[in-house]
Design a protein around this motif. Structure first.
Motif, PDB file in Angstrom:
ATOM      1  N   GLU A  57       0.864  -1.189   0.000  1.00  0.00           N
ATOM      2  CA  GLU A  57       0.000   0.000   0.000  1.00  0.00           C
ATOM      3  C   GLU A  57       0.892   1.227   0.000  1.00  0.00           C
ATOM      4  O   GLU A  57       1.934   1.259   0.651  1.00  0.00           O
ATOM      5  CB  GLU A  57      -0.904  -0.003   1.229  1.00  0.00           C
ATOM      6  CG  GLU A  57      -1.845   1.186   1.263  1.00  0.00           C
ATOM      7  CD  GLU A  57      -2.724   1.222   2.499  1.00  0.00           C
ATOM      8  OE1 GLU A  57      -3.571   2.127   2.562  1.00  0.00           O
ATOM      9  OE2 GLU A  57      -2.561   0.384   3.396  1.00  0.00           O
ATOM     10  N   TRP A  58       0.476   2.257  -0.718  1.00  0.00           N
ATOM     11  CA  TRP A  58       1.330   3.437  -0.817  1.00  0.00           C
ATOM     12  C   TRP A  58       0.528   4.717  -0.833  1.00  0.00           C
ATOM     13  O   TRP A  58      -0.682   4.712  -1.070  1.00  0.00           O
ATOM     14  CB  TRP A  58       2.221   3.351  -2.048  1.00  0.00           C
ATOM     15  CG  TRP A  58       1.474   3.280  -3.356  1.00  0.00           C
ATOM     16  CD1 TRP A  58       0.970   2.163  -3.949  1.00  0.00           C
ATOM     17  CD2 TRP A  58       1.135   4.367  -4.214  1.00  0.00           C
ATOM     18  NE1 TRP A  58       0.347   2.493  -5.121  1.00  0.00           N
ATOM     19  CE2 TRP A  58       0.438   3.835  -5.318  1.00  0.00           C
ATOM     20  CE3 TRP A  58       1.365   5.744  -4.164  1.00  0.00           C
ATOM     21  CZ2 TRP A  58      -0.037   4.633  -6.351  1.00  0.00           C
ATOM     22  CZ3 TRP A  58       0.895   6.539  -5.192  1.00  0.00           C
ATOM     23  CH2 TRP A  58       0.193   5.980  -6.275  1.00  0.00           C
ATOM     24  N   ARG A  93       3.911  -1.970  -7.051  1.00  0.00           N
ATOM     25  CA  ARG A  93       3.259  -2.244  -8.339  1.00  0.00           C
ATOM     26  C   ARG A  93       2.249  -3.378  -8.201  1.00  0.00           C
ATOM     27  O   ARG A  93       1.155  -3.325  -8.780  1.00  0.00           O
ATOM     28  CB  ARG A  93       4.313  -2.589  -9.399  1.00  0.00           C
ATOM     29  CG  ARG A  93       5.136  -1.384  -9.821  1.00  0.00           C
ATOM     30  CD  ARG A  93       6.079  -1.726 -10.964  1.00  0.00           C
ATOM     31  NE  ARG A  93       7.100  -2.708 -10.608  1.00  0.00           N
ATOM     32  CZ  ARG A  93       8.226  -2.425  -9.967  1.00  0.00           C
ATOM     33  NH1 ARG A  93       8.485  -1.192  -9.597  1.00  0.00           N
ATOM     34  NH2 ARG A  93       9.101  -3.383  -9.699  1.00  0.00           N
ATOM     35  N   TRP A  95       0.560  -4.267  -5.484  1.00  0.00           N
ATOM     36  CA  TRP A  95      -0.586  -3.777  -4.721  1.00  0.00           C
ATOM     37  C   TRP A  95      -1.504  -2.947  -5.628  1.00  0.00           C
ATOM     38  O   TRP A  95      -2.725  -3.114  -5.623  1.00  0.00           O
ATOM     39  CB  TRP A  95      -0.105  -2.949  -3.531  1.00  0.00           C
ATOM     40  CG  TRP A  95      -1.188  -2.474  -2.620  1.00  0.00           C
ATOM     41  CD1 TRP A  95      -1.754  -3.163  -1.583  1.00  0.00           C
ATOM     42  CD2 TRP A  95      -1.850  -1.204  -2.650  1.00  0.00           C
ATOM     43  NE1 TRP A  95      -2.713  -2.398  -0.971  1.00  0.00           N
ATOM     44  CE2 TRP A  95      -2.788  -1.187  -1.618  1.00  0.00           C
ATOM     45  CE3 TRP A  95      -1.726  -0.080  -3.462  1.00  0.00           C
ATOM     46  CZ2 TRP A  95      -3.606  -0.097  -1.356  1.00  0.00           C
ATOM     47  CZ3 TRP A  95      -2.539   1.015  -3.210  1.00  0.00           C
ATOM     48  CH2 TRP A  95      -3.470   0.988  -2.165  1.00  0.00           C
ATOM     49  N   THR A  96      -0.887  -2.075  -6.445  1.00  0.00           N
ATOM     50  CA  THR A  96      -1.665  -1.229  -7.354  1.00  0.00           C
ATOM     51  C   THR A  96      -2.397  -2.077  -8.389  1.00  0.00           C
ATOM     52  O   THR A  96      -3.579  -1.857  -8.667  1.00  0.00           O
ATOM     53  CB  THR A  96      -0.747  -0.197  -8.036  1.00  0.00           C
ATOM     54  OG1 THR A  96      -0.136   0.606  -7.026  1.00  0.00           O
ATOM     55  CG2 THR A  96      -1.520   0.695  -8.993  1.00  0.00           C
ATOM     56  N   ARG A  99      -5.428  -3.834  -6.810  1.00  0.00           N
ATOM     57  CA  ARG A  99      -6.549  -2.901  -6.599  1.00  0.00           C
ATOM     58  C   ARG A  99      -7.250  -2.603  -7.913  1.00  0.00           C
ATOM     59  O   ARG A  99      -8.469  -2.539  -7.972  1.00  0.00           O
ATOM     60  CB  ARG A  99      -6.060  -1.615  -5.940  1.00  0.00           C
ATOM     61  CG  ARG A  99      -5.727  -1.817  -4.469  1.00  0.00           C
ATOM     62  CD  ARG A  99      -5.299  -0.527  -3.836  1.00  0.00           C
ATOM     63  NE  ARG A  99      -6.311   0.501  -3.958  1.00  0.00           N
ATOM     64  CZ  ARG A  99      -7.091   0.925  -2.970  1.00  0.00           C
ATOM     65  NH1 ARG A  99      -6.988   0.384  -1.791  1.00  0.00           N
ATOM     66  NH2 ARG A  99      -7.963   1.880  -3.165  1.00  0.00           N
ATOM     67  N   LYS A 100      -6.460  -2.389  -8.954  1.00  0.00           N
ATOM     68  CA  LYS A 100      -7.040  -2.094 -10.264  1.00  0.00           C
ATOM     69  C   LYS A 100      -7.874  -3.278 -10.753  1.00  0.00           C
ATOM     70  O   LYS A 100      -8.989  -3.110 -11.251  1.00  0.00           O
ATOM     71  CB  LYS A 100      -5.935  -1.766 -11.262  1.00  0.00           C
ATOM     72  CG  LYS A 100      -6.444  -1.347 -12.608  1.00  0.00           C
ATOM     73  CD  LYS A 100      -5.291  -0.954 -13.522  1.00  0.00           C
ATOM     74  CE  LYS A 100      -5.817  -0.536 -14.876  1.00  0.00           C
ATOM     75  NZ  LYS A 100      -4.748  -0.145 -15.786  1.00  0.00           N
ATOM     76  N   ARG A 106      -8.027   4.433  -6.875  1.00  0.00           N
ATOM     77  CA  ARG A 106      -6.571   4.608  -6.810  1.00  0.00           C
ATOM     78  C   ARG A 106      -6.119   4.851  -5.380  1.00  0.00           C
ATOM     79  O   ARG A 106      -6.906   5.124  -4.498  1.00  0.00           O
ATOM     80  CB  ARG A 106      -6.165   5.793  -7.669  1.00  0.00           C
ATOM     81  CG  ARG A 106      -6.425   5.525  -9.140  1.00  0.00           C
ATOM     82  CD  ARG A 106      -6.016   6.660  -9.999  1.00  0.00           C
ATOM     83  NE  ARG A 106      -4.603   6.949  -9.775  1.00  0.00           N
ATOM     84  CZ  ARG A 106      -3.986   8.003 -10.244  1.00  0.00           C
ATOM     85  NH1 ARG A 106      -4.644   8.880 -10.941  1.00  0.00           N
ATOM     86  NH2 ARG A 106      -2.707   8.205 -10.017  1.00  0.00           N
ATOM     87  N   ALA A 107      -4.813   4.795  -5.199  1.00  0.00           N
ATOM     88  CA  ALA A 107      -4.219   5.025  -3.871  1.00  0.00           C
ATOM     89  C   ALA A 107      -4.530   6.434  -3.373  1.00  0.00           C
ATOM     90  O   ALA A 107      -4.912   7.301  -4.144  1.00  0.00           O
ATOM     91  CB  ALA A 107      -2.716   4.814  -3.940  1.00  0.00           C
TER      92      ALA A 107
END
Length: 108
Positions: A57-58, A93, A95-96, A99-100, A106-107
């Motif tokens: 997570e970011w 990357r 984690w992103t 989620r996508k 988005r974060a």
């Protein structure tokens, strides 16, 4: 209500504020394994600090300078790296992408 907001002076980049620093502190305090990655200033974006938790997570917020980013990391007890030298961790990357794929926003 303004539909479009302008920076105080056209052509200037908005700097960081206390809300940005508060967000970074809260993120770091509430997650495990956090590392920081300093992104350089560009013509359109101020210097930013990306914090990446152990699970990937970011979050990204403006900081006043690279020195301010490294100082914040030192105060918070976090390792901070120059992203131009290290790149981003693969967990960010992953984690992103997860989620996508799940259709999540988005974060933060």
């Amino acid at each position: 209500m303004a539909l479009f907001r302008r920076s105080p002076r056209p052509g200037t980049v908005r700097g960081s504020g206390s809300a940005d620093l508060d967000h970074l502190r809260a993120f770091a305090a509430s997650r495990a394994g956090v590392e920081g990655f300093v992104e350089p200033e560009t013509h359109t974006t101020a210097t930013t600090l990306v914090l990446v938790a152990g699970d990937g997570e970011w979050t990204r917020r403006r900081v006043d300078s690279p020195k301010a980013a490294f100082d914040l990391g030192r105060r918070l007890g976090l390792p901070v790296y120059d992203v131009a030298a290290t790149g981003y961790p693969s967990r960010m990357r992953e984690w992103t992408a997860a989620r996508k794929a799940a259709g999540e926003p988005r974060a933060h």
